[in-house]
Design a protein around this motif. Structure first.
Motif, PDB file in Angstrom:
ATOM      1  N   HIS A   1       1.823   6.680  -7.094  1.00 50.92           N
ATOM      2  CA  HIS A   1       0.772   7.104  -7.569  1.00 50.92           C
ATOM      3  C   HIS A   1       1.172   8.688  -7.361  1.00 50.92           C
ATOM      4  N   ARG A   2       1.672   9.055  -6.263  1.00 46.74           N
ATOM      5  CA  ARG A   2       2.157  10.583  -6.183  1.00 46.74           C
ATOM      6  C   ARG A   2       3.043  10.793  -7.413  1.00 46.74           C
TER       7      ARG A   2
ATOM      8  N   ALA B   1       0.369  10.079 -11.107  1.00 48.57           N
ATOM      9  CA  ALA B   1      -0.906  10.506 -10.992  1.00 48.57           C
ATOM     10  C   ALA B   1      -1.115  11.932 -11.759  1.00 48.57           C
TER      11      ALA B   1
ATOM     12  N   THR C   1       0.755  -1.102   0.180  1.00 45.04           N
ATOM     13  CA  THR C   1       0.013   0.013   0.016  1.00 45.04           C
ATOM     14  C   THR C   1       0.890   1.223   0.106  1.00 45.04           C
ATOM     15  N   ARG C   2       1.949   1.425   0.679  1.00 48.05           N
ATOM     16  CA  ARG C   2       2.997   2.410   0.760  1.00 48.05           C
ATOM     17  C   ARG C   2       3.439   2.660  -0.708  1.00 48.05           C
TER      18      ARG C   2
ATOM     19  N   PHE D   1      -4.888   3.560  -9.332  1.00 49.99           N
ATOM     20  CA  PHE D   1      -3.484   3.324  -9.880  1.00 49.99           C
ATOM     21  C   PHE D   1      -2.976   1.962  -9.674  1.00 49.99           C
ATOM     22  N   ALA D   2      -3.241   1.238  -8.535  1.00 50.96           N
ATOM     23  CA  ALA D   2      -2.796  -0.073  -7.885  1.00 50.96           C
ATOM     24  C   ALA D   2      -3.400  -1.117  -9.073  1.00 50.96           C
TER      25      ALA D   2
ATOM     26  N   PRO E   1      -7.601   7.897  -7.421  1.00 51.22           N
ATOM     27  CA  PRO E   1      -6.661   7.784  -6.297  1.00 51.22           C
ATOM     28  C   PRO E   1      -5.879   6.606  -6.556  1.00 51.22           C
ATOM     29  N   ALA E   2      -4.868   6.380  -5.598  1.00 52.17           N
ATOM     30  CA  ALA E   2      -3.917   5.492  -5.462  1.00 52.17           C
ATOM     31  C   ALA E   2      -4.427   3.861  -5.475  1.00 52.17           C
TER      32      ALA E   2
ATOM     33  N   THR F   1       2.477   1.505  -3.401  1.00 51.18           N
ATOM     34  CA  THR F   1       1.756   2.089  -4.503  1.00 51.18           C
ATOM     35  C   THR F   1       1.205   3.503  -4.251  1.00 51.18           C
ATOM     36  N   ARG F   2       1.121   3.991  -3.157  1.00 50.01           N
ATOM     37  CA  ARG F   2       0.777   5.468  -2.771  1.00 50.01           C
ATOM     38  C   ARG F   2       2.133   6.315  -3.232  1.00 50.01           C
ATOM     39  N   GLN F   3       3.280   5.700  -3.132  1.00 53.23           N
ATOM     40  CA  GLN F   3       4.565   6.519  -3.480  1.00 53.23           C
ATOM     41  C   GLN F   3       4.572   6.795  -5.101  1.00 53.23           C
TER      42      GLN F   3
END
Length: 338
Positions: free
Chosen positions: A46-47, A50, A39-40, A63-64, A59-60, A42-44
């Motif tokens: 995504h930033r 995106a 999850t972490r 994207f995942a 949202p992330a 993917t969020r990185q």
């Protein structure tokens, strides 16, 4: 066959488009990661990426699922193309994409030039009403655009054993997206002035504190599915004033519970209701109030029983197993075209 799924948080357990996959057990679901490390990561990512995605809501989690699709050559179905289908347009396997928003909203989602590039990257596009169909046949060959309706769980949403009492009839409204609040407020005021406390007015919605409501209205938020079904069953009439629509979860849920519906004649509403609801012109509060009052006057009569039966019969045409069979035809086309 795989499918990209993001669960819409405000849908009930048996509501929402992803329930389609409950009736397609041969399809493997691709869902966002749940572990802390993935999850972490993917969020990185995504930033970083995106910002190059023009979709206004991406949202992330979306994207995942896109990353999973891009890594697979299997035939895939993107269930919410309006929000999920962007980077996966470059995936190596064939893709079907379902779009949910009305044409006017799709036109606001992306500029025409972007649509002309994006739409042809999907081998097949699934739409929910004829108006969407016309939007996409201007972008890709008509044989690649398929009208497969939204479904409803007719085993969870069912009529009450006994018709609701007419002592204090309930006028129910459910939902928030593309609702015509001005019409709703005007109808509530007219009904309260005529019937006073003799009619119950309830709205089930998101963000209940985001706007003022007519004082006689009871506003509910975050109710359980059991409570929502009980309200549908108890309602004398479902009032659904709309600005636009394709399919509508609340409409299908109410009809499946045998609730007579008064709805705005916009978008795909007529496609789903047929002759099983009273349709009113857009923005016409007077017509909406008259239609509601007509149903209220019929409660307890044979005509009212017919209305309830027609609503349920119409909803049964959109039972998920029937819709799933139609979707299998699209999946076969997708596999054959590899």
């Amino acid at each position: 066959m795989i499918a990209s799924v993001v669960r819409v948080p405000w849908h009930t357990d048996h509501g929402g488009y992803d329930r389609l996959l409950d009736h397609l057990p041969e399809v493997r679901r691709i869902t966002p990661p749940t572990g802390p490390l993935t999850t972490r990561a993917t969020r990185q990512a995504h930033r970083l990426f995106a910002r190059s995605c023009p979709l206004p809501f991406y949202p992330a989690a979306h994207f995942a699922t896109d990353l999973h699709l891009m890594a697979s050559r299997k035939a895939a179905h993107v269930l919410y193309g309006d929000e999920q289908y962007w980077f996966s347009r470059r995936r190596p396997g064939p893709t079907a994409v379902t779009y949910h928003q009305p044409p006017a909203r799709l036109g606001q989602l992306l500029p025409p030039r972007t649509w002309r590039r994006l739409a042809p990257t999907a081998e097949h596009i699934v739409v929910l009403d004829p108006h969407q169909q016309a939007f996409f046949t201007d972008l890709v060959p008509p044989g690649r655009v398929h009208l497969v309706p939204h479904g409803i769980d007719t085993t969870a949403f069912t009529p009450p054993p006994v018709p609701p009492s007419s002592n204090r009839p309930l006028v129910l409204t459910v939902g928030w997206w593309l609702r015509d609040w001005d019409v709703l407020d005007a109808v509530h005021e007219r009904l309260h002035r005529r019937y006073g406390g003799g009619v119950e007015l309830i709205v089930v919605t998101r963000q209940a504190r985001s706007r003022p409501w007519y004082p006689a209205v009871r506003v509910l938020e975050g109710v359980t599915e059991q409570t929502l079904i009980a309200l549908y069953r108890r309602a004398a009439v479902m009032l659904l004033p709309l600005i636009d629509a394709t399919a509508n979860n609340a409409l299908l849920e109410a009809m499946a519970c045998g609730t007579p519906v008064v709805a705005t004649d916009v978008g795909g509403i007529r496609h789903y209701t047929g002759g099983a609801a009273q349709l009113i012109p857009p923005g016409d509060a007077g017509a909406a109030a008259e239609a509601v009052e007509k149903v209220l006057a019929e409660t307890g009569t044979a005509a009212y029983a017919v209305r309830r039966a027609l609503a349920r019969e119409r909803a049964e045409l959109f039972a998920w197993p029937l819709v799933a069979d139609q979707m299998r035809d699209i999946y076969r086309l997708l596999e054959e075209g590899r």
